[in-house]
Design a protein around this motif. Structure first.
Motif, mmCIF file in Angstrom:
data_model
loop_
_atom_site.group_PDB
_atom_site.id
_atom_site.type_symbol
_atom_site.label_atom_id
_atom_site.label_comp_id
_atom_site.label_asym_id
_atom_site.label_seq_id
_atom_site.Cartn_x
_atom_site.Cartn_y
_atom_site.Cartn_z
ATOM 1 N N PRO A 69 -6.703 5.373 6.172
ATOM 2 C CA PRO A 69 -5.786 5.337 5.022
ATOM 3 C C PRO A 69 -4.898 6.578 4.877
ATOM 4 O O PRO A 69 -3.804 6.498 4.328
ATOM 5 C CB PRO A 69 -6.725 5.189 3.820
ATOM 6 C CG PRO A 69 -7.922 4.498 4.377
ATOM 7 C CD PRO A 69 -8.085 5.063 5.758
ATOM 8 N N PHE A 70 -5.338 7.707 5.386
ATOM 9 C CA PHE A 70 -4.536 8.921 5.251
ATOM 10 C C PHE A 70 -3.319 8.913 6.178
ATOM 11 O O PHE A 70 -2.413 9.727 6.015
ATOM 12 C CB PHE A 70 -5.401 10.166 5.457
ATOM 13 C CG PHE A 70 -6.455 10.290 4.402
ATOM 14 C CD1 PHE A 70 -6.128 10.650 3.105
ATOM 15 C CD2 PHE A 70 -7.777 9.997 4.685
ATOM 16 C CE1 PHE A 70 -7.082 10.735 2.116
ATOM 17 C CE2 PHE A 70 -8.752 10.078 3.710
ATOM 18 C CZ PHE A 70 -8.403 10.448 2.416
ATOM 19 N N GLY A 71 -3.283 8.004 7.114
ATOM 20 C CA GLY A 71 -2.103 7.832 7.948
ATOM 21 C C GLY A 71 -0.929 7.242 7.187
ATOM 22 O O GLY A 71 0.205 7.257 7.662
ATOM 23 N N PHE A 72 -1.190 6.737 5.986
ATOM 24 C CA PHE A 72 -0.165 6.124 5.145
ATOM 25 C C PHE A 72 0.393 7.092 4.102
ATOM 26 O O PHE A 72 1.179 6.704 3.249
ATOM 27 C CB PHE A 72 -0.742 4.898 4.419
ATOM 28 C CG PHE A 72 -1.038 3.741 5.316
ATOM 29 C CD1 PHE A 72 -0.191 2.657 5.369
ATOM 30 C CD2 PHE A 72 -2.176 3.734 6.122
ATOM 31 C CE1 PHE A 72 -0.460 1.570 6.194
ATOM 32 C CE2 PHE A 72 -2.458 2.665 6.958
ATOM 33 C CZ PHE A 72 -1.596 1.584 7.000
ATOM 34 N N PHE A 119 -8.024 11.392 14.662
ATOM 35 C CA PHE A 119 -7.702 10.178 15.396
ATOM 36 C C PHE A 119 -7.548 9.000 14.428
ATOM 37 O O PHE A 119 -6.656 8.166 14.573
ATOM 38 C CB PHE A 119 -8.760 9.885 16.456
ATOM 39 C CG PHE A 119 -8.453 8.685 17.302
ATOM 40 C CD1 PHE A 119 -7.339 8.653 18.127
ATOM 41 C CD2 PHE A 119 -9.276 7.564 17.269
ATOM 42 C CE1 PHE A 119 -7.041 7.532 18.904
ATOM 43 C CE2 PHE A 119 -8.997 6.450 18.038
ATOM 44 C CZ PHE A 119 -7.874 6.440 18.860
ATOM 45 N N GLY A 120 -8.394 8.958 13.413
ATOM 46 C CA GLY A 120 -8.276 7.920 12.385
ATOM 47 C C GLY A 120 -6.955 8.008 11.645
ATOM 48 O O GLY A 120 -6.302 6.988 11.390
ATOM 49 N N VAL A 121 -6.524 9.220 11.303
ATOM 50 C CA VAL A 121 -5.234 9.403 10.634
ATOM 51 C C VAL A 121 -4.101 8.938 11.554
ATOM 52 O O VAL A 121 -3.172 8.268 11.111
ATOM 53 C CB VAL A 121 -5.031 10.879 10.219
ATOM 54 C CG1 VAL A 121 -3.616 11.125 9.723
ATOM 55 C CG2 VAL A 121 -6.038 11.261 9.146
ATOM 56 N N TYR A 122 -4.212 9.273 12.833
ATOM 57 C CA TYR A 122 -3.195 8.847 13.803
ATOM 58 C C TYR A 122 -3.126 7.315 13.885
ATOM 59 O O TYR A 122 -2.040 6.732 13.876
ATOM 60 C CB TYR A 122 -3.485 9.448 15.174
ATOM 61 C CG TYR A 122 -2.567 8.949 16.262
ATOM 62 C CD1 TYR A 122 -1.216 9.278 16.256
ATOM 63 C CD2 TYR A 122 -3.040 8.140 17.273
ATOM 64 C CE1 TYR A 122 -0.362 8.800 17.243
ATOM 65 C CE2 TYR A 122 -2.205 7.659 18.268
ATOM 66 C CZ TYR A 122 -0.856 7.995 18.248
ATOM 67 O OH TYR A 122 -0.011 7.523 19.223
ATOM 68 N N LEU A 126 0.062 4.871 12.970
ATOM 69 C CA LEU A 126 0.577 3.794 13.826
ATOM 70 C C LEU A 126 0.573 2.462 13.080
ATOM 71 O O LEU A 126 1.523 1.680 13.185
ATOM 72 C CB LEU A 126 -0.256 3.675 15.107
ATOM 73 C CG LEU A 126 -0.129 4.795 16.122
ATOM 74 C CD1 LEU A 126 -1.124 4.590 17.263
ATOM 75 C CD2 LEU A 126 1.287 4.893 16.659
ATOM 76 N N LEU A 127 -0.488 2.208 12.329
ATOM 77 C CA LEU A 127 -0.590 0.975 11.549
ATOM 78 C C LEU A 127 0.498 0.917 10.483
ATOM 79 O O LEU A 127 1.109 -0.135 10.262
ATOM 80 C CB LEU A 127 -1.975 0.865 10.916
ATOM 81 C CG LEU A 127 -2.304 -0.401 10.158
ATOM 82 C CD1 LEU A 127 -2.178 -1.626 11.059
ATOM 83 C CD2 LEU A 127 -3.708 -0.304 9.580
ATOM 84 N N ARG A 128 0.770 2.043 9.851
ATOM 85 C CA ARG A 128 1.849 2.107 8.856
ATOM 86 C C ARG A 128 3.184 1.739 9.495
ATOM 87 O O ARG A 128 3.953 0.952 8.944
ATOM 88 C CB ARG A 128 1.932 3.495 8.232
ATOM 89 C CG ARG A 128 3.051 3.614 7.194
ATOM 90 C CD ARG A 128 3.180 5.023 6.637
ATOM 91 N NE ARG A 128 3.541 5.998 7.644
ATOM 92 C CZ ARG A 128 4.801 6.283 8.018
ATOM 93 N NH1 ARG A 128 5.813 5.635 7.480
ATOM 94 N NH2 ARG A 128 5.039 7.191 8.927
ATOM 95 N N LEU A 129 3.454 2.294 10.673
ATOM 96 C CA LEU A 129 4.701 1.955 11.374
ATOM 97 C C LEU A 129 4.772 0.473 11.691
ATOM 98 O O LEU A 129 5.820 -0.163 11.512
ATOM 99 C CB LEU A 129 4.823 2.766 12.672
ATOM 100 C CG LEU A 129 5.107 4.248 12.553
ATOM 101 C CD1 LEU A 129 5.212 4.867 13.949
ATOM 102 C CD2 LEU A 129 6.364 4.519 11.755
ATOM 103 N N LEU A 130 3.662 -0.082 12.148
ATOM 104 C CA LEU A 130 3.610 -1.505 12.477
ATOM 105 C C LEU A 130 3.876 -2.352 11.242
ATOM 106 O O LEU A 130 4.659 -3.310 11.286
ATOM 107 C CB LEU A 130 2.253 -1.851 13.092
ATOM 108 C CG LEU A 130 2.034 -3.301 13.481
ATOM 109 C CD1 LEU A 130 2.932 -3.670 14.662
ATOM 110 C CD2 LEU A 130 0.575 -3.538 13.833
#
Length: 140
Positions: A69-72, A119-122, A126-130
């Motif tokens: 979730p922190f990737g967002f 790695f989870g944030v990364y 990527l999921l956010r971009l998708l």
């Protein structure tokens, strides 16, 4: 709509995660300060020595999945849309959290945790971009 939900849920989620990192899952205060600084090898050793596959999933995959979730965060803080800025900010923050675990003796300062969490944030980034490419602005 998805961005609004994220903005509402990320603070309680962060607090819950901090609870797990310091008090949850049967944590106790160690007698001594604990540190594990052998990157990757300590995780491989844990996997090799573990007889319970469930523990491996909870510890290893949990350290990745719980931080997706922190990737967002770019949805809330525009500078964090940039991967380099996001990872720099996150690594700085997670090092502080790991150091707090070490100094309070409520956990172990583990380099592998930093690697897996990052790695989870990364993956989250990527999921956010998708999601942003896949769906129109009306959904987000």
């Amino acid at each position: 709509m998805l961005k609004k939900f994220y903005k509402i849920i990320i603070v309680p989620y962060t607090l819950f995660l901090l609870y797990l990192m310091f008090l949850g899952m049967g944590r106790f205060q160690y007698e001594d300060h604990q540190i594990t600084i052998k990157p990757v090898f300590s995780t491989l050793e844990f996997i090799h020595n573990s007889i319970d596959p469930r523990s491996i999933l909870i510890i290893v995959l949990g350290n990745i999945i719980m931080f997706i979730p922190f990737g967002f965060l770019g949805w809330i803080f525009q500078p964090l849309e940039d991967l380099k800025t996001l990872l720099y900010s996150f690594v700085s923050t997670i090092i502080i959290v790991e150091a707090l675990q070490y100094f309070t003796r409520m956990g172990i300062f583990e380099v592998d945790d930093i690697i897996l969490n990052t790695f989870g944030v990364y993956l989250g980034w990527l999921l956010r971009l998708l999601i942003e490419k896949r769906f129109s602005r009306s959904v987000l």
